[in-house]
Scaffold this active site. Structure first.
Site, PDB file in Angstrom:
ATOM      1  N   ASP A 111      36.096  41.539  40.945  1.00  0.00           N
ATOM      2  CA  ASP A 111      35.579  40.436  40.049  1.00  0.00           C
ATOM      3  C   ASP A 111      35.347  41.086  38.837  1.00  0.00           C
ATOM      4  O   ASP A 111      34.877  42.025  38.458  1.00  0.00           O
ATOM      5  CB  ASP A 111      34.446  39.948  40.422  1.00  0.00           C
ATOM      6  CG  ASP A 111      33.770  38.705  39.455  1.00  0.00           C
ATOM      7  OD1 ASP A 111      34.567  38.617  38.445  1.00  0.00           O
ATOM      8  OD2 ASP A 111      33.039  38.065  40.005  1.00  0.00           O
ATOM      9  N   HIS A 139      30.422  29.523  35.373  1.00  0.00           N
ATOM     10  CA  HIS A 139      29.457  29.278  34.239  1.00  0.00           C
ATOM     11  C   HIS A 139      30.049  29.202  32.973  1.00  0.00           C
ATOM     12  O   HIS A 139      31.366  29.710  32.846  1.00  0.00           O
ATOM     13  CB  HIS A 139      28.668  30.626  34.399  1.00  0.00           C
ATOM     14  CG  HIS A 139      29.358  31.775  34.453  1.00  0.00           C
ATOM     15  ND1 HIS A 139      30.116  32.756  33.605  1.00  0.00           N
ATOM     16  CD2 HIS A 139      29.836  32.504  35.790  1.00  0.00           C
ATOM     17  CE1 HIS A 139      30.732  33.590  33.957  1.00  0.00           C
ATOM     18  NE2 HIS A 139      30.612  33.467  35.359  1.00  0.00           N
ATOM     19  N   HIS A 171      26.837  34.271  30.885  1.00  0.00           N
ATOM     20  CA  HIS A 171      26.246  32.909  31.471  1.00  0.00           C
ATOM     21  C   HIS A 171      25.570  31.986  30.499  1.00  0.00           C
ATOM     22  O   HIS A 171      24.287  32.165  30.194  1.00  0.00           O
ATOM     23  CB  HIS A 171      25.362  33.336  32.398  1.00  0.00           C
ATOM     24  CG  HIS A 171      25.888  34.101  33.712  1.00  0.00           C
ATOM     25  ND1 HIS A 171      26.303  33.336  34.939  1.00  0.00           N
ATOM     26  CD2 HIS A 171      26.189  35.226  33.888  1.00  0.00           C
ATOM     27  CE1 HIS A 171      26.841  34.211  35.673  1.00  0.00           C
ATOM     28  NE2 HIS A 171      26.784  35.160  35.171  1.00  0.00           N
ATOM     29  N   GLU A 204      38.573  33.474  40.861  1.00  0.00           N
ATOM     30  CA  GLU A 204      38.020  32.876  39.635  1.00  0.00           C
ATOM     31  C   GLU A 204      38.748  33.129  38.629  1.00  0.00           C
ATOM     32  O   GLU A 204      39.690  33.976  38.479  1.00  0.00           O
ATOM     33  CB  GLU A 204      36.671  33.937  39.497  1.00  0.00           C
ATOM     34  CG  GLU A 204      35.990  33.809  38.216  1.00  0.00           C
ATOM     35  CD  GLU A 204      34.715  34.343  37.906  1.00  0.00           C
ATOM     36  OE1 GLU A 204      34.962  35.624  38.335  1.00  0.00           O
ATOM     37  OE2 GLU A 204      33.974  34.044  36.936  1.00  0.00           O
ATOM     38  N   ASP A 264      36.618  36.336  32.606  1.00  0.00           N
ATOM     39  CA  ASP A 264      36.024  36.633  33.945  1.00  0.00           C
ATOM     40  C   ASP A 264      36.744  36.081  34.951  1.00  0.00           C
ATOM     41  O   ASP A 264      36.795  34.878  34.957  1.00  0.00           O
ATOM     42  CB  ASP A 264      34.594  36.039  33.827  1.00  0.00           C
ATOM     43  CG  ASP A 264      33.720  36.451  35.162  1.00  0.00           C
ATOM     44  OD1 ASP A 264      34.038  37.251  35.838  1.00  0.00           O
ATOM     45  OD2 ASP A 264      32.465  35.828  35.200  1.00  0.00           O
ATOM     46  N   GLU A 278      34.406  29.756  39.909  1.00  0.00           N
ATOM     47  CA  GLU A 278      34.610  30.739  40.878  1.00  0.00           C
ATOM     48  C   GLU A 278      34.194  30.178  42.021  1.00  0.00           C
ATOM     49  O   GLU A 278      32.988  30.519  42.511  1.00  0.00           O
ATOM     50  CB  GLU A 278      33.658  32.011  40.542  1.00  0.00           C
ATOM     51  CG  GLU A 278      32.285  31.946  39.856  1.00  0.00           C
ATOM     52  CD  GLU A 278      31.915  33.264  39.461  1.00  0.00           C
ATOM     53  OE1 GLU A 278      32.194  34.194  39.991  1.00  0.00           O
ATOM     54  OE2 GLU A 278      31.253  33.359  38.379  1.00  0.00           O
TER      55      GLU A 278
HETATM   56 MN    MN Z   1      31.803  34.634  36.888  1.00  0.00          MN
END
Ligand code: MN
Length: 244
Positions: free
Chosen positions: A31, A102, A110, A229, A42, A135
């Site tokens: 990640d 998010h 976030h 994700e 992300d 994700e």
């Molecule tokens: Mn994330």
């Protein structure tokens, strides 16, 4: 980068001078967060070293596809969670219900909007122009994560007063180098040479709520966890994937 393995779903990264190696049958989540001037991508994928857990990996991949297909300005956030849940359950696995995607803001990983991995009655809708990381996590375990004692990742919450000199130095160092983005404890050893002092400073800053800590999150039933994700922009009629 988080490198969470097997039952660890998120927030693991190696400690300084780690001697850990991958096991032959590990299920590895990579990640990766990157940014340019605070604008964040992300993204994550899962690698199955065992070649035995392909369906579990496919479950989170297909759930992400389904979620992305349902994104548009005005879409109900709870409906996106329902897409994720249905796709994962279709493979016979469980979504992790207490982990979410998010929204992303400038230097803000976030940024307020949460994208659930299960259906709910959240009446909130997606707005055009919002950047979100979706994700899905799939597991053959309990479908909930709990916090493990281990913490390797932190972020700056606020420049609050602290007494210890090394803690003030660390606070300023993190503010200058990482701002409000997460950082690994490992990264600090380049400029903080006493592990004892560094750990004491970290402890004081967490206690003072100047730093937030991100404990390793593991499936509560110790099941295997896969994750996929992508970061997308909510557009009028669809999601625009920013990376792939
Ligand atoms: Mn994330």
């Amino acid at each position: 980068m988080n490198i969470s393995i097997n039952e660890a779903a998120a927030h693991f990264t190696p400690e300084n001078e780690s001697t850990l190696v991958f096991g032959e049958k590990d299920l590895v989540k990579l990640d990766v967060g990157v940014h340019i001037d605070g604008f964040i991508g992300d993204n994550a994928l899962t690698i199955d070293l065992s070649n035995e857990n392909g369906k579990l990996v496919e479950a989170s991949e297909k759930a992400l596809d389904a979620a992305i297909c349902s994104v548009h300005a005005g879409a109900k956030i709870g409906d996106i969670g329902a897409e994720v849940e249905a796709a994962i359950k279709g493979f016979g696995f469980k979504p992790i219900e207490n982990l979410t995607g998010h929204s992303l803001g400038e230097y803000d990983l976030h940024a307020g909007v949460e994208i659930p991995n299960v259906g709910n009655n959240d009446p909130n809708i997606l707005s055009e122009g919002t950047v979100i990381a979706i994700e899905p996590f799939a597991t053959n375990g309990q479908g909930r994560v709990s916090e493990a004692p281990e913490v390797e990742i932190f972020s700056l919450e606020g420049k609050l007063p602290v007494r210890m000199r090394e803690a003030r130095r660390l606070l300023n160092y993190v503010d200058e180098n990482y701002k409000t983005l997460p950082f690994a404890e490992r990264w600090l050893y380049k400029d903080f040479h006493s592990k004892l002092l560094l750990l004491a400073a970290l402890r004081e800053l967490v206690f003072a709520s100047a730093f937030r800590q991100y404990p390793v999150l593991k499936d509560a039933g110790n099941g295997l966890v896969s994750q996929t994700e992508l970061t997308v922009v909510v557009e009028k009629d669809a999601a625009r994937v920013l990376t792939k």
